[in-house]
Write a protein that holds these residues in place. Structure first.
Motif, PDB file in Angstrom:
ATOM      1  N   ALA C  12      15.600  -1.894  -2.387  1.00 50.02           N
ATOM      2  CA  ALA C  12      16.320  -1.177  -3.429  1.00 50.02           C
ATOM      3  C   ALA C  12      15.826  -1.580  -4.806  1.00 50.02           C
ATOM      4  CB  ALA C  12      17.810  -1.482  -3.337  1.00 50.02           C
ATOM      5  N   VAL C  59      26.590   7.022   4.342  1.00 43.83           N
ATOM      6  CA  VAL C  59      25.487   6.082   4.525  1.00 43.83           C
ATOM      7  C   VAL C  59      24.130   6.776   4.574  1.00 43.83           C
ATOM      8  CG1 VAL C  59      24.481   4.384   6.109  1.00 43.83           C
ATOM      9  CG2 VAL C  59      26.928   4.334   5.605  1.00 43.83           C
ATOM     10  N   THR C 205      19.182   6.882  -0.579  1.00 38.32           N
ATOM     11  CA  THR C 205      18.274   6.176   0.334  1.00 38.32           C
ATOM     12  C   THR C 205      16.820   6.255  -0.117  1.00 38.32           C
ATOM     13  OG1 THR C 205      19.733   6.665   2.196  1.00 38.32           O
ATOM     14  CG2 THR C 205      17.463   6.044   2.725  1.00 38.32           C
ATOM     15  N   GLY C 208      15.929   4.812  -4.732  1.00 34.26           N
ATOM     16  CA  GLY C 208      16.347   3.579  -5.386  1.00 34.26           C
ATOM     17  C   GLY C 208      17.406   2.748  -4.705  1.00 34.26           C
ATOM     18  N   ALA C 209      18.183   3.342  -3.791  1.00 35.29           N
ATOM     19  CA  ALA C 209      19.247   2.570  -3.141  1.00 35.29           C
ATOM     20  C   ALA C 209      18.747   1.948  -1.840  1.00 35.29           C
ATOM     21  CB  ALA C 209      20.440   3.475  -2.855  1.00 35.29           C
ATOM     22  N   LEU C 210      19.516   0.970  -1.350  1.00 34.04           N
ATOM     23  CA  LEU C 210      19.233   0.459  -0.011  1.00 34.04           C
ATOM     24  C   LEU C 210      19.486   1.574   0.997  1.00 34.04           C
ATOM     25  CD1 LEU C 210      21.047  -3.010  -0.154  1.00 34.04           C
ATOM     26  CD2 LEU C 210      18.568  -2.649  -0.003  1.00 34.04           C
ATOM     27  N   PHE C 211      20.538   2.315   0.733  1.00 33.30           N
ATOM     28  CA  PHE C 211      20.966   3.420   1.598  1.00 33.30           C
ATOM     29  C   PHE C 211      22.091   4.114   0.860  1.00 33.30           C
ATOM     30  CE2 PHE C 211      23.495  -0.286   2.481  1.00 33.30           C
ATOM     31  CZ  PHE C 211      24.786   0.210   2.460  1.00 33.30           C
TER      32      PHE C 211
END
Lengths: 344, 344, 344, 344
Positions: C12, C59, C205, C208-211
């Motif tokens: 991320a 998610v 996802t 830029g995000a982890l998920f």
């Protein structure tokens, strides 16, 4: 109006009604476990030359298709069918409602080929992300197809061979099986179907019965617990004997074959007349459904007296229609139509 | 053996068979859009005193239940029923197969109360984690119940009032509706059902027909697109007229009521005889199903000649059984049973 | 190996990890009802210029697609998508598993048109047997598409207008929404999406995000009870704040737009280099996914050092591949690839 | 407010965050096929003393339950659970949404017995209409249960023996497995779980991870194609390594056991304090969830400073609450609560 638009415009063969009347006040146990069902099952198994197959009687085709497919597949699996297949188009999503995708293969005439099935299977397994896709696990076809066309023994055997090789189940929808088997170009017997398919059914609704389809399961895995599936999908008739009686009559003294031949014979006369008239056929059918392409003027004229199914506009001035015969079609109605076509 | 084990041991009322024979060679359009279906619908709507209800004909009860419930609920919603309800026990998970939970309420005699429904609703919405639970959205009950017991007008009205208040749909399974309406303790009319329920059905399979249930939808939201649901769940009969003809006959000249009364009158004679004999009744039924608790010696003796449904062992030496009459039960068979009970 | 095969090869954005570390020992309530989620929702609603939309955090993409579609459709309804659409191909039948058909429209480049949607709708309703077919009820598209192509405001508005006219819901999968909005040819704002769609989501996802995907629901009917659907489909994260924190960071000080622009700027440099090299592009993409058609020798050579996604053989000596950039792509890796392409 | 209401109020164990930061800029392939996942799998398999089990990482518990159950059952089958089981109550019908009934067995304390399972199985198969009922095919239990109670090795072995005997699958939901294994009354090892169950999972979400459950499948039939099911149910994380990294850290140097022991040690101190205070326990739990029955005055007073979960009113003046500890619970917060309880 004389109705040729489909093959379920009348009730049942008179012998079936007679037998229903005769047996009406008998008391029997329910849910298909009575002696009439047993007798019908024995007759069908004999035709199938099988001692291990199971026979179950269901009320209708959509129900039979959804029940068999749902019983056979695991959640991540789908069923291969022609884009024109009944389950792909005309069942209001009955298969999807059981959680499964219908994986469609292109088809010009309602048929698919062994090569297409193999290609679909290979495409799936050669894709590195195959576990992100629906896994093909069963092949569905109908014989005759929705377009009146017919698989012959060589074609069906080739598909069955690919299925066996790839671990796919083979399921044949035989809503019009009788009309296929009575076709002049048919070379498949009931025993062939039983030998080649994991499941198939023998249509009653369109071939002499009030309603009913006789499902033959040859695959032991599919046989297991199948009555639960029938019940769950709403197909277990309380008075199950109604189905047993009908199929018992249909498979006594070759009635099923006889009445199918009647329908196909009349259809062949119409076919010849259409061709003689110079009308092309939308599909090259040797079964009870004919698909002539009519000049619109002829279509309009004939529609004053006859009911056909509109199929599609083929160009600005022509229309393909479906003309069906059945076990109940009256010779005189076909004669009338033949005269009127000739006179156009 | 004389069969009292269920109410679907025979075929159909002779007038239905007669009419099927008479109309057999008529040509009609399929899927329930013919004149026979229209006529039957009109008769039913008249009894319902409704001009806005829809009537649809389905083949069987499990199918009708699953189709109506699936059409009515969104995915996160469930249907409330007695623990003994047919959908909760005897449909092989047909409702769950459409994705919905059956939320069960305890019941001693097959009935649930308005207070229980209200309690269930309140328990859901007062829970702070209610969106982690299945949302109750419909009440299912059958009248008569699986145990032969009957809701009266006051009870059904109370449930309907709670439903309206809570935004729950009310659906009554009337597989034995005729036998309920013919009960000496009944005070509900067809018009009452139509006024109180969002959906209910009038059972044909157990009340004179070969098969078939007439679904009445009064709720406009449920009516919308209902034919798609029938098709998807495998309930759209190709020769839909078979259903129309049967219900048309059943609702001509009060036949449905007459044949229901016959069954209930015989059941009441049995009830009295069982009580006179000193046999307790497992459920206090005034409809066509009776549930006497027999000394095992009596059960054994009677089983030589009669078929009952085993219900449950009530203690070491007694067994509750189900004894059913129907439109087809012969007076002489009941007389014989009465004599044999008395003689024990 | 330097990986360009997809846009989710790294973790991320560092600011997200920082914030997760900072907030790690805070105690919060679960399931998305904490202050971080509230803050993220407020930021997104502001961008959407909406006070009535709902924002939910899920998610992943397959989960978001299946949850929204299942929540929106009744059992007989289907969702329209391009044949190449993610839900049609790459979700292992997740939509069918909820009971619904994906109705596919042909597409060369991943996009479908307002005319196609209108045609599909008209074809359904003009068919006299439409209640035997799946009813189209929603349009699914992704922007950018699976092929990197982009709908502009005029195109999306035209589809939205057809949807409104026909009573179809419009749902946009925005797994790569950031990369679409950062495209040099984009003219759509977040407020446009909110105004035109019934539902859409903002992909985390891949951006830029982890998920995580932020689902925006503007349609009041869809909003109702949506949390039940999230829970039922397994998408309700116990520690819901993890999603809130990530989107809160992404929508603080324009981070989402900035990092999307980084990816697209690098993709445009690659695009120009491929074209300059004389390599055709399989799809004309102005977003972070590029699809050059490589001579096989070049493909082989570059594969020693770089990972691309194989897309398809376009002829005997050429292969189309997918080359992705993302928020995490290092400038120096792109420089290296540019040099190596030039040097071939 | 100090929060004791559940065991997912904080983020993740600091070592997990550290490792996520360390590995953040690594490039890996997606969907759980990276080296971190491989390493975590190897560690878990070693604990399970199995070379043939499969390990899959899913995001959450509801998802894991629905995915495993749907993958295992055929359409007519159901899963046996306690009436209080998580799948029976708190998953918004996730199991039913996959088409399956949850067959509930009564339970006072969250546990079911081998005898109950045997009884359920026998009741089904001894019923002559069993094919009208949902077939029990799997046993679901959680250890610890929703009520903090624990199955010991003898009890779990007895259930497993019945399952094997009856052909039922055994599936253990281990959302709080760590807290069960750290209990002073536990005698089950990870290898025992692997030997006794067809499937179980090791909870991460409640035991140190940000999110994630490690599913262990020992049954070969269940292993087959399991990745398709994960994808279909929305559980296949694009950046699958996030799960691998977390479980890799949890199973390095016994971290999972250590942090579980911390939680249980604190819970045991609370348990003793409650008992010493004369408060009965609603369930006799030796795990991280405690269920004291508080005088309402005490509940009110403590609620000024502490957050508990309301469980139920036990009488007019008492309330049972849930008090949870976790890997993240601070010693000082427990000390404060102990003092405040004592001071009441």
């Amino acid at each position: 109006m004389i109705q040729f638009q489909c093959d379920y415009t009348e009730g049942a063969h008179p012998k079936i009604l007679e037998r229903l009347v005769e047996t009406n006040s008998e008391q029997t146990v329910g849910y298909g476990e009575d002696a009439h069902c047993e007798s019908a099952r024995a007759r069908i198994l004999q035709l199938c030359q099988s001692s291990t197959a199971q026979v179950h009687f269901l009320v209708g085709g959509t129900q039979a298709n959804a029940t068999i497919i749902a019983a056979a597949l695991r959640p991540h699996q789908g069923v291969i069918a022609a884009t024109t297949g009944h389950i792909a188009v005309h069942e209001s999503g009955a298969v999807e409602a059981t959680g499964h995708k219908v994986i469609t293969l292109p088809s010009d005439d309602g048929k698919i080929t062994a090569e297409q099935v193999r290609g679909c299977y290979d495409a799936h397994w050669s894709d590195s992300t195959h576990d992100h896709m629906v896994q093909p696990a069963m092949v569905y076809l109908s014989n005759p197809t929705e377009n009146g066309t017919l698989y012959n023994k060589k074609e069906l055997s080739a598909i069955a061979a690919v299925c066996r090789d790839c671990g796919l189940l083979l399921f044949v929808d035989g809503a019009r099986l009788g009309y296929g088997m009575a076709s002049p170009i048919n070379d498949l017997t009931m025993a062939d179907y039983a030998a080649l398919c994991d499941a198939f059914y023998i249509g009653g609704t369109k071939v002499g019965a009030l309603f009913g389809e006789a499902v033959v399961l040859t695959n032991a895995q599919l046989q297991r617990d199948f009555r639960y599936h029938i019940k769950q999908r709403g197909g277990m008739l309380a008075k199950g004997r109604l189905l047993g009686i009908q199929f018992d009559v249909l498979f006594t003294d070759g009635l099923y074959a006889q009445i199918s031949e009647h329908a196909v014979r009349l259809a062949m006369r119409l076919r010849e007349a259409f061709l003689k008239k110079g009308w092309a056929l939308r599909y090259d059918s040797y079964t009870n459904q004919q698909f002539p392409i009519l000049p619109d003027s002829a279509y309009e004229k004939l529609s004053e007296k006859y009911l056909f199914s509109f199929w599609e506009k083929t160009d600005a001035t022509h229309t393909a229609v479906r003309v069906c015969t059945s076990w109940a079609t009256k010779e005189e109605n076909v004669e009338a139509l033949l005269r009127d076509v000739e006179a156009l």
